[in-house]
Design an enzyme around this catalytic site. Structure first.
Site, short mmCIF file in Angstrom:
data_model
loop_
_atom_site.label_atom_id
_atom_site.label_comp_id
_atom_site.label_asym_id
_atom_site.label_seq_id
_atom_site.Cartn_x
_atom_site.Cartn_y
_atom_site.Cartn_z
NE ARG A 144 -4.30 -1.61 1.70
CZ ARG A 144 -5.20 -2.11 2.52
NH1 ARG A 144 -5.01 -2.05 3.82
NH2 ARG A 144 -6.30 -2.65 2.04
CE LYS A 155 -20.06 -13.83 8.33
NZ LYS A 155 -19.81 -12.70 9.25
N GLY A 164 -9.14 -8.14 -0.36
CA GLY A 164 -7.80 -8.23 0.23
C GLY A 164 -7.22 -9.63 0.16
N GLY A 172 -13.11 -3.36 0.50
CA GLY A 172 -14.46 -2.82 0.68
C GLY A 172 -14.88 -1.90 -0.45
P1 ADP Z 1 -11.64 -11.29 0.13
O1 ADP Z 1 -10.79 -10.63 1.19
O2 ADP Z 1 -10.87 -11.61 -1.11
O3 ADP Z 1 -12.90 -10.51 -0.15
P2 ADP Z 1 -12.95 -12.97 2.05
O4 ADP Z 1 -12.39 -12.14 3.17
O5 ADP Z 1 -14.40 -12.90 1.79
O6 ADP Z 1 -12.13 -12.70 0.70
O7 ADP Z 1 -12.64 -14.51 2.35
C1 ADP Z 1 -11.34 -15.01 2.45
C2 ADP Z 1 -11.28 -16.20 3.38
O8 ADP Z 1 -12.23 -17.19 3.03
C3 ADP Z 1 -9.92 -16.86 3.29
O9 ADP Z 1 -9.21 -16.63 4.48
C4 ADP Z 1 -10.26 -18.35 3.08
O10 ADP Z 1 -9.49 -19.21 3.89
C5 ADP Z 1 -11.72 -18.42 3.47
N1 ADP Z 1 -12.42 -19.54 2.83
C6 ADP Z 1 -12.50 -19.83 1.53
N2 ADP Z 1 -13.17 -20.98 1.32
C7 ADP Z 1 -13.52 -21.44 2.53
C8 ADP Z 1 -14.22 -22.61 2.99
N3 ADP Z 1 -14.69 -23.51 2.12
N4 ADP Z 1 -14.39 -22.76 4.32
C9 ADP Z 1 -13.91 -21.85 5.18
N5 ADP Z 1 -13.24 -20.73 4.82
C10 ADP Z 1 -13.04 -20.53 3.52
MG MG Z 2 -10.97 -10.58 3.37
#
Ligand code: ADP
Ligand code: MG
Length: 396
Positions: free
Chosen positions: A35, A200, A353, A377
């Site tokens: 960053r 989620k 992220g 976000g």
């Molecule tokens: P981003 O930051 O790219 O938006 P998120 O924060 O929504 O992504 O989600 C990332 C997390 O989701 C990772 O740490 C990953 O380990 C977790 N994840 C992915 N698939 C699963 C799963 N099947 N069960 C539990 N956690 C998961």
């Molecule tokens: Mg994340």
């Protein structure tokens, strides 16, 4: 959106730049300076134009109170190394130290204010409180440049309110982010395929709803896939499940059908008895997830299916890992998707992220992606079709 050019001749002027320096720290050491690097083009450009530059930024969540654990001191040191010139760190946000530093700053010099979130007014929901702090920022400079893409979705004093008080413009990073992400969100070249994953569903409900009218196909992986699979009638064992979202997801599946949007779910998953790096991993079809196991990645057939869709697209947006990529045994799905994004000539954007981190950690070539966003976000809110306050305030 106004750009730095619109500010005219900046020689001899003092410019306040809002950057995103919210870097990960471990025991006071910066573990990823991405960053800070992303902020350099704007700062250098302003210095080259003969301006004195004061940077405002936040670090972590000190909760509106001074807390030395969240001091920007390590950032000042790293910024100084990267710019190869001194960076003067004020001891406060807009107090006596900041005022003295600003008054003494010469063209070509750089100063950094202390963590703006040491001041509770920065993130206040009360307009008058934020505006009061914004006026104090404005008194330090002649112009404002908004370059913290990670915070442009926030209505905060150093992001939004100050832009109403000084001649203001988007910096290089914010301009590049909006320019790239809007290629995917406004009139994308079709087919437009969006891959969503992560932990989620509830985090990404707004995005899914918006994409049901915009994308040609929505590929769902990660932990959120299990709520979709459950809504389709599959048993998901101990996998991540948001039971209270099943009805909403059923509604999404119906809307997608009506709109001709293809929602593509995994056909196989990698399961394990527990959430651990060394848990024994097994591939099973989604119709045979054992009751005592959890899905931690999409399976190889699903990864191939997703790659097929990606390779047929002209625009691809990706947010959220396909599995627990932090554990080698459950990184295959994320690698499959990232590999297809690397391979295609389509316009590809990555937001989120953890997704951006996955691209780097898993060893993919960042240059083969059209754009990897620095803002989780903010990029999600753009995919949601929302207007970002910190951008709207820079429009004419
Ligand atoms: P981003 O930051 O790219 O938006 P998120 O924060 O929504 O992504 O989600 C990332 C997390 O989701 C990772 O740490 C990953 O380990 C977790 N994840 C992915 N698939 C699963 C799963 N099947 N069960 C539990 N956690 C998961
Ligand atoms: Mg994340």
């Amino acid at each position: 959106m106004r750009t730095i050019d619109s500010l005219g001749d900046l020689s001899g002027k003092t410019v306040l730049v809002r950057s995103d320096f919210n870097v990960p720290l471990k025991d006071g050491v910066i573990t990823d300076d991405g960053r800070i690097r992303a902020a350099l083009p704007t700062i250098k450009r302003l210095l080259d134009a003969g301006a004195a530059v004061i940077v405002a930024a936040h670090l972590g969540r000190p909760g509106g109170k001074v807390n030395p654990d969240y001091s920007l001191a390590p950032v000042a040191t790293r910024l100084s190394e990267l710019l190869d010139q001194p960076v003067i760190l004020a001891e406060d946000v807009t107090g006596d130290s900041a005022k003295a530093v600003a008054a003494a700053l010469e063209p070509g010099q750089v100063a950094l204010l202390e963590n703006v979130r040491f001041d509770a007014r920065e993130t206040s929901k009360v307009d008058a409180e934020r505006q009061e702090l914004a006026a104090e920022y404005a008194a330090l400079a002649d112009a404002f440049v908004s370059d913290g893409f990670g915070v442009v979705h926030r209505k905060q004093a150093s992001v939004y309110d100050i832009a109403e008080l000084l001649p203001s413009a988007a910096g290089e990073l914010v301009f590049k982010e909006i320019d790239s992400l809007s290629k995917a969100t406004d009139n994308p070249a079709r087919p437009y395929v969006v891959i969503l994953g992560g932990s989620k569903v509830s985090d990404k409900l707004g995005v899914i709803a918006n994409l049901l009218t915009k994308a040609d196909a929505l590929l769902i992986g990660g932990g959120m896939a299990f709520t979709f699979l459950k809504a389709e009638g599959y048993e998901v064992g101990k996998s991540l499940l948001e039971a209270d979202q099943i009805d909403t997801v059923k509604g999404y599946l119906a809307t997608a059908k009506e709109n001709g949007v293809d929602i593509v779910l995994p056909v196989d998953v990698v399961v394990a008895p527990e959430f651990a790096a060394d848990a024994p991993a097994t591939v099973v079809p989604v119709s045979a997830i054992p009751a005592d196991q959890m899905g931690l990645d999409i399976g190889p057939e699903s990864a191939a299916l997703f790659a097929d869709h990606i390779l047929k697209a002209k625009t691809v947006a990706w947010n959220g890992p396909m599995g627990v990529f932090e554990f080698e045994a459950f990184a295959g799905g994320t690698k499959g998707v990232a590999g297809a994004l690397e391979e295609t000539d389509a316009f590809t954007v990555v937001g989120g992220g953890d997704s951006a981190a996955a691209v780097r950690i898993l060893g993919f070539d960042e240059n083969k992606f059209s754009h990897i966003s620095t803002g989780g976000g903010a990029s999600l809110e753009l995919l949601e079709g929302k207007t970002l306050p910190g951008i709207a305030v820079l429009e004419d």
